[in-house]
Design an enzyme around this catalytic site. Sequence first.
Site, mmCIF file in Angstrom:
data_model
loop_
_atom_site.group_PDB
_atom_site.id
_atom_site.type_symbol
_atom_site.label_atom_id
_atom_site.label_comp_id
_atom_site.label_asym_id
_atom_site.label_seq_id
_atom_site.Cartn_x
_atom_site.Cartn_y
_atom_site.Cartn_z
ATOM 1 N N CYS A 97 0.558 -0.978 -0.169
ATOM 2 C CA CYS A 97 0.174 -0.102 0.124
ATOM 3 C C CYS A 97 1.012 1.389 -0.027
ATOM 4 O O CYS A 97 1.939 0.935 0.536
ATOM 5 C CB CYS A 97 -1.047 0.002 0.818
ATOM 6 S SG CYS A 97 -1.857 1.359 1.323
ATOM 7 N N PRO A 98 0.606 1.772 -0.266
ATOM 8 C CA PRO A 98 -0.126 2.468 -1.716
ATOM 9 C C PRO A 98 -0.656 2.103 -3.163
ATOM 10 O O PRO A 98 -1.464 2.130 -3.796
ATOM 11 C CB PRO A 98 -0.869 3.666 -1.703
ATOM 12 C CG PRO A 98 0.228 4.513 -1.039
ATOM 13 C CD PRO A 98 1.794 3.189 -1.008
#
Length: 191
Positions: free
Chosen positions: A17-18
Amino acid sequence: MDNIKSNVTLNAQGLACPMPIVKTKKAMTQLEGGQVLEVQATDKGSKADLKAWAESTGHQYLGTVEEGDILKHYLRKSSDEEKAEKKHPNVIDNDELQLKMTSNEDMIILDVREEAEYAFDHIPNAISIPLGELEDRMNELKKEDEIYVVCRTGSRSDFAAQKLTANGFTKVINVLPGMSNWSGEMSSQIR
């Protein structure tokens, strides 16, 4: 589970993430409305992230299939067709269709969503013929049958109902709003 058909596959394996969302955003901009994107990721948090992102941007999160360490997420790009004016004169709402189903009336339920949408949730015994394949597969249906056409919001089913009527089908009914607000029994190919 059978392979789910998608228009584009994005490899986001090994990314944290992201980055799966960043890459998904970029890939979605290159799709046409209504197309399905498969995102392959290994980040366990990507499921909730992609679902929330899709909902916040108006795209449709279809579901996730786990194959070992790989998560295959399916998203459908929103399209203008979702907002199109409904034109087919014969319509029924979800509650009326559920009532007809419980009375065991002889009917056909035709689901015209994409194969991936159908795979995750559909009305039991509904026939799957995506709108894009309807022209070529119309011969699988009988013109004299009572056919209730469903999609996610009632727009694609409206187009399908118009197409069937134009080809001589006499008892075609568009179901509104369709699967986006379906509260009846559901089935899935995922086991």
